[in-house]
Design a protein around this motif. Sequence first.
Motif, PDB file in Angstrom:
ATOM      1  N   GLY A 149       0.825  -1.198   0.000  1.00 54.00           N
ATOM      2  CA  GLY A 149       0.000   0.000   0.000  1.00 54.00           C
ATOM      3  C   GLY A 149       0.856   1.244   0.000  1.00 54.00           C
ATOM      4  O   GLY A 149       2.090   1.186  -0.039  1.00 54.00           O
TER       5      GLY A 149
ATOM      6  N   ASN B  87       0.157   8.891  -9.059  1.00 47.57           N
ATOM      7  CA  ASN B  87      -0.660   8.422  -7.933  1.00 47.57           C
ATOM      8  C   ASN B  87      -2.161   8.578  -8.132  1.00 47.57           C
ATOM      9  O   ASN B  87      -2.921   8.464  -7.174  1.00 47.57           O
ATOM     10  CB  ASN B  87      -0.214   9.076  -6.624  1.00 47.57           C
ATOM     11  CG  ASN B  87       1.033   8.415  -6.083  1.00 47.57           C
ATOM     12  OD1 ASN B  87       1.025   7.234  -5.737  1.00 47.57           O
ATOM     13  ND2 ASN B  87       2.132   9.152  -6.031  1.00 47.57           N
TER      14      ASN B  87
ATOM     15  N   ASP C 291      -4.855   0.147   2.928  1.00 42.26           N
ATOM     16  CA  ASP C 291      -4.320   0.932   1.811  1.00 42.26           C
ATOM     17  C   ASP C 291      -3.770   0.038   0.708  1.00 42.26           C
ATOM     18  O   ASP C 291      -2.973   0.479  -0.111  1.00 42.26           O
ATOM     19  CB  ASP C 291      -3.231   1.890   2.308  1.00 42.26           C
ATOM     20  CG  ASP C 291      -2.010   1.152   2.866  1.00 42.26           C
ATOM     21  OD1 ASP C 291      -2.069  -0.091   3.011  1.00 42.26           O
ATOM     22  OD2 ASP C 291      -0.995   1.819   3.163  1.00 42.26           O
TER      23      ASP C 291
ATOM     24  N   ARG D 273      -3.110  -1.257  -2.518  1.00 42.70           N
ATOM     25  CA  ARG D 273      -3.360  -0.587  -3.794  1.00 42.70           C
ATOM     26  C   ARG D 273      -4.120  -1.462  -4.777  1.00 42.70           C
ATOM     27  O   ARG D 273      -5.071  -1.016  -5.428  1.00 42.70           O
ATOM     28  CB  ARG D 273      -2.035  -0.163  -4.438  1.00 42.70           C
ATOM     29  CG  ARG D 273      -1.314   0.964  -3.753  1.00 42.70           C
ATOM     30  CD  ARG D 273      -0.106   1.394  -4.569  1.00 42.70           C
ATOM     31  NE  ARG D 273       0.891   0.331  -4.690  1.00 42.70           N
ATOM     32  CZ  ARG D 273       1.999   0.272  -3.962  1.00 42.70           C
ATOM     33  NH1 ARG D 273       2.242   1.193  -3.043  1.00 42.70           N
ATOM     34  NH2 ARG D 273       2.862  -0.712  -4.133  1.00 42.70           N
TER      35      ARG D 273
ATOM     36  N   VAL E 103      -7.477   0.469  -6.488  1.00 39.75           N
ATOM     37  CA  VAL E 103      -7.346   1.462  -7.561  1.00 39.75           C
ATOM     38  C   VAL E 103      -8.346   1.237  -8.694  1.00 39.75           C
ATOM     39  O   VAL E 103      -8.894   2.202  -9.241  1.00 39.75           O
ATOM     40  CB  VAL E 103      -5.908   1.526  -8.106  1.00 39.75           C
ATOM     41  CG1 VAL E 103      -4.977   2.168  -7.108  1.00 39.75           C
ATOM     42  CG2 VAL E 103      -5.403   0.149  -8.539  1.00 39.75           C
TER      43      VAL E 103
ATOM     44  N   LEU F  83      -3.662   7.309  -2.798  1.00 41.39           N
ATOM     45  CA  LEU F  83      -2.921   6.100  -2.458  1.00 41.39           C
ATOM     46  C   LEU F  83      -2.266   6.193  -1.091  1.00 41.39           C
ATOM     47  O   LEU F  83      -1.912   5.169  -0.509  1.00 41.39           O
ATOM     48  CB  LEU F  83      -1.860   5.812  -3.520  1.00 41.39           C
ATOM     49  CG  LEU F  83      -2.366   5.377  -4.892  1.00 41.39           C
ATOM     50  CD1 LEU F  83      -1.196   5.078  -5.815  1.00 41.39           C
ATOM     51  CD2 LEU F  83      -3.280   4.173  -4.796  1.00 41.39           C
TER      52      LEU F  83
END
Length: 268
Positions: free
Chosen positions: A77, A114, A215, A217, A221, A244
Motif C-alpha cells: 500500500g 498516484n 491501503d 493498492r 485502484v 494512495l
Amino acid sequence: MPSAPALDQALLGEVTAAVRAAGDRLRERYVPQARAVTGDEIVAAIHANDDAVLDVLKTPLTAARPGAGWADDELAGGALPPGEWWVTDPAEGNINHVHGMPDWAVTATLVRDNAPVLTVVHLPLTGDDYTAVAGGGAWLNGVPLRVSAKTELGAALTGTGQARPGEDADTFRRVGSSVARMLADGLVVRVSVPATLQLIHVAAGRMDAFWQFSDVRSGLVAGALLVAEAGGEVTDVRGAPWSLASPDFLAAAPGIHGAAVAALSTIT
C-alpha cells in the motif's frame, strides 16, 4: 499531439486484450472445488496461480507503456513514486479461486502520478469487462455504469472485507466495530473478498457503498476509478479525498455518502 485522456482511451483496447488473455489462463486453472487443505498448500496454490498468469499480463502491458513501472507486491500500500505505474492483480480474489468459488477476476490499472487513469477488470467465468478511463465514464461491456440513486442509509446494501491476511489486531477491531455500526444504520452488510468485486457492484449501482480499513493498492485502484467515473464519491472514511496515501477507503453513492461518513468516522 493527442491529449493524455485520448492516448489513454487508445490504450484501452490493448489493456483489455492483455487482461482477457490472462483471464483465459486463470480460467484454465479453475475447478469448482477446493484445491488445498493445509495453510501451506493454500499459499502454494495461490502462488502457482500468480506465477502461471503474471507473464501473460506483464509482457503486453510493459510493451504498451515501456516507461511505466510495475508495482510487484499485490499486498503493498501507500503512494508510489511519481510517473506511470501498472498496478495489477493477476488473480484478484485468488483465495476464492483456489477454494472453488467464482468470485475472482484479473485487473490492470494504469496509475499516473498516484491517480488511477485507466482500468480493466475482467471476470473470466462470465466474460464481463468493467472498464474506465479518467474523464470517459465507466462501462460494463460497452454499456455505461451509474451508481445507485439511494438517499437513505437505512435502505443501503453496503460492504467491507479483509484486505490481506495477518492484519493487526487494531484493524480487525475496527472492521468488527464498523460492521456492527453499519448493521445498525444500514439495511444489509456484505463482508467478503476481494474488494474489487464489491466495488464493481457499487459502480454498477447494485451496492450502495464499500469501505475498507486498508491501503492495499491492487484491491482499490480499479474500483476507485470505476466508482468515480460512474458518479460515485471516493474518499477516506472521514470524507477527505482518497489517495494512495490514505490509510482507509470509502466508495459510495452520493446520496448516502455523507451518512456513511457520519457512521464510519466514529470508528477509531
